[in-house]
Motif scaffolding. Structure first.
Motif, short mmCIF file in Angstrom:
data_model
loop_
_atom_site.label_atom_id
_atom_site.label_comp_id
_atom_site.label_asym_id
_atom_site.label_seq_id
_atom_site.Cartn_x
_atom_site.Cartn_y
_atom_site.Cartn_z
N GLY A 16 0.77 -1.13 -0.10
CA GLY A 16 0.00 0.01 -0.02
C GLY A 16 0.89 1.20 -0.06
O GLY A 16 0.40 2.16 -0.79
N LEU A 17 2.05 1.33 0.67
CA LEU A 17 2.98 2.48 0.79
C LEU A 17 3.38 2.74 -0.62
O LEU A 17 3.54 3.72 -0.95
N VAL A 18 3.80 1.58 -1.17
CA VAL A 18 4.48 1.63 -2.46
C VAL A 18 3.56 2.11 -3.66
O VAL A 18 4.15 3.21 -4.43
N GLN A 19 2.44 1.75 -3.53
CA GLN A 19 1.34 2.08 -4.38
C GLN A 19 1.17 3.82 -4.23
O GLN A 19 0.99 4.56 -5.20
N ARG A 20 1.04 4.03 -2.96
CA ARG A 20 0.81 5.57 -2.62
C ARG A 20 1.80 6.43 -2.92
O ARG A 20 1.99 7.62 -3.48
N SER A 21 3.28 5.97 -2.87
CA SER A 21 4.45 6.80 -3.09
C SER A 21 4.85 6.73 -4.34
O SER A 21 5.57 7.69 -4.96
#
Length: 625
Positions: free
Chosen positions: A130-135
């Motif tokens: 999820g953090l990879v997708q957001r960033s």
């Protein structure tokens, strides 16, 4: 609002934390971590009876701390802390919600830091993804993240969608570079077909998959991993050019890899040799390694391949026959005979120097059973030279017995017990040493021993529940559970029920050390023993009679009654033949009644064989006794 956040954490209400944090000012958030750490330290000391509350508070702490820290390193350290986790998955969606609105570069930094934490990255895959997708940061390629991705794909149970996964081009090449292949990858049906279809879809190239499989086979692996890799190679249907471009790799696999991998590589090399893709020198180099292996099936197959190559090119005999002659020294005489026949069929194709070298090898290496056949092939053979050249049938020397080291004490004992508590199948002699050390430590200072053991117990399957039945634990685990109050005295007082006919013999044999460990734990809580009588003196499990006599003498001197099961097992383990037995028996007889039998010491027999009313020993003998 700060107090409301802390109250939600103390009450274990993680779902309320994101909204409460959102109402705080930046300065208020920055002041929270110090107070959260105080709650975290308090939760560490809660006992098993507060297990459910501790789980909820841990989750609330995890969410609150993730939303309050401002540094990427501090945030990743808080999220990945082991003391904020339990058997249930962390609340990843709540953590993502409190990180909403952070700078994308900061989120990417946190994602990669979490992915680099080997202990938690696999479990935290949903959060990291999820953090990879957001960033929009690059996809992490650490082992834990790769395994987490495999888990995520496997749970969908629709592996055909792998071609549409945006992470597949990055992570598929990494599948073959992890320290161990993922269990889902190896065991779940469908992965071979899904991966084999990726090159046609343009997700990865064939070279990525082929090189990954071959490189992994060169590293070796478990039988299940090897099976998966070979299935994938067969599904890819390598061309002759693709196989020929990796000749050196196949040679290395055939020489050093497990049998299944080596057999596949051997078959590939055989096809290349028959197609003219291997020179005689290359085949000789490969054969030299394969014929040295212990697996008879591989050696036979290589001899067949060499025979085919010699029928195809008789001029290669000078290169290949000296390699075949190495089999003259193989442990299997049937393979020696096969190699001798192969050499005999093609002996005319070599010069006099090679012929003489082959005859010397036959004279030195071949079993005497094949000497007559070797004379028919080579003519007169040279006689072995030197004092040790004549063949003599010798058995290997018997192994030297190794003494069992004395029981550890202090921090060393705690380390050994920690290893045994977390071991699925502990070594029997390591358990014996640790049990003797625990008995001695419980006699000297039971409170100090309990204080040293308690930090080792959280996280063990039996610690967070209520009282246990002693039959579920073994050795050091049972002793530690008794000291920690997880096994009651009433349970220890009862003799263990002997397994009936319906149990396998392993269960029946395990009944013996279980009864002794139960007895030792009961005595540690009621009338501690200074040491155990049945602790072996050798790693074979044997007990020297002189050592047993000295231990019994120490018991008598200290006024201690032996444990019933401990004494019985000592009598079973004691050596009854050989040097020193007669002298030990005489020494035991000279000490009089109680010096070498079951009836030493004063006091009535208590539950579990303990002494009720007997004096407590003040000074156990040296640990070597």
């Amino acid at each position: 609002m700060t107090e409301e956040v802390l109250e939600a954490v103390r009450q274990g209400r993680p779902h309320e934390v994101p909204e409460l944090l959102g109402a705080l000012e930046a300065a208020e958030r920055e002041a929270l971590p110090a107070r959260l750490k105080a709650i975290r330290a308090e939760a560490r000391g809660w006992g098993w009876e507060q297990g459910e509350r501790r789980r909820r508070v841990r989750h609330a702490l995890l969410v609150a701390g993730a939303g309050c820290h401002t540094g990427a390193a501090a945030t990743a350290s808080w999220i990945g802390a082991r003391d904020l986790r339990d058997r249930q998955a962390p609340p990843h969606q709540l953590v993502l919600s409190v990180l909403r609105g952070r700078d994308p570069r900061w989120l990417g930094d946190v994602a990669h830091r979490l992915a680099g934490r080997a202990a938690t990255a696999r479990e935290d895959y949903p959060l990291i993804h999820g953090l990879v997708q957001r960033s929009g940061c690059p996809v992490p390629v650490a082992d834990g993240y790769v395994h987490g991705w495999v888990d995520s794909v496997a749970r969908k149970r629709v592996l055909g969608d792998l071609t549409a996964d945006p992470q597949a081009p990055v992570l598929v090449p990494r599948l073959f570079r992890t320290a161990a292949l993922s269990d889902w990858l190896v065991w779940q049906d469908g992965w071979v077909a899904a991966l084999a279809g990726l090159p046609e879809a343009g997700v990865v190239t064939r070279e990525v998959l082929v090189d990954g499989c071959v490189a992994r086979l060169l590293r070796g692996g478990s039988p299940s991993e090897v099976r998966f890799l070979l299935e994938l190679l067969r599904a890819l249907e390598l061309t002759e050019e693709e196989e020929g471009a990796r000749t050196a790799d196949w040679a290395g696999i055939a020489a050093h890899a497990p049998s299944a991998s080596a057999a596949h590589a051997q078959a590939v090399l055989g096809r290349l040799a028959m197609a003219g893709g291997l020179s005689a020198r290359q085949l000789a180099e490969v054969s030299s390694s394969v014929l040295f292996r212990a697996e008879k099936k591989l050696v036979r197959a290589q001899l067949v391949l060499v025979g085919k190559a010699l029928r195809r090119d008789a001029g290669a005999a000078g290169e290949l026959l000296p390699v075949v002659a190495e089999v003259f020294g193989h442990a299997d005489t049937a393979l020696q005979e096969r190699a001798l026949k192969l050499v005999g069929r093609h002996l005319d194709g070599v010069g006099p120097q090679v012929r003489a070298a082959l005859a010397d090898s036959a004279a030195v290496l071949l079993s005497p059973a094949h000497r007559a056949a070797a004379v028919e092939v080579f003519g007169a053979l040279p006689e072995p030279e030197g004092p040790g050249a004549a063949y003599v049938e010798l058995l290997p020397p018997p192994p030297e017995p190794r003494p069992l080291a004395p029981a550890a004490e202090g921090p060393e004992l705690v380390e050994e017990v920690a290893a045994l508590l977390h071991s699925f199948d502990p070594d029997a002699m390591d358990t014996e040493r640790a049990l003797d050390g625990l008995v001695r430590a419980a006699h000297d200072d039971p409170d100090a021993l309990r204080e040293a053991l308690l930090p080792l117990l959280p996280g063990l399957w039996w610690y967070d529940g209520g009282l246990l039945e002693a039959r579920h634990l073994r050795g050091a685990q049972l002793f530690a559970a008794a000291l920690a109050g997880r096994v009651g005295l009433d349970e220890l007082r009862l003799p263990p029920a002997a397994p009936g006919r319906g149990y396998c013999f392993h269960e029946r044999l395990a009944h013996v050390p279980l009864a002794r460990a139960r007895e030792a734990a009961f005595r540690a809580l009621t009338d501690p023993l200074p040491f155990l009588l049945a602790t072996p003196t050798w790693r074979t499990g044997g007990l020297e009679p002189s050592v047993l006599v000295e231990r019994l003498a120490a018991y008598r001197r200290l006024g201690v009654r032996p444990g019933t099961h401990d004494m019985a097992q000592a009598l079973l383990r004691v050596r009854r033949t050989g040097p020193g037995v007669r002298e030990a028996a005489q020494a035991a007889a000279a000490r009089g009644p109680g010096g070498g039998g079951r009836r030493g010491g004063g006091g009535a027999v208590g539950p579990g064989g303990g002494a009720v009313g007997g004096s407590r020993a003040q000074a156990p003998p040296p640990r070597g006794a």
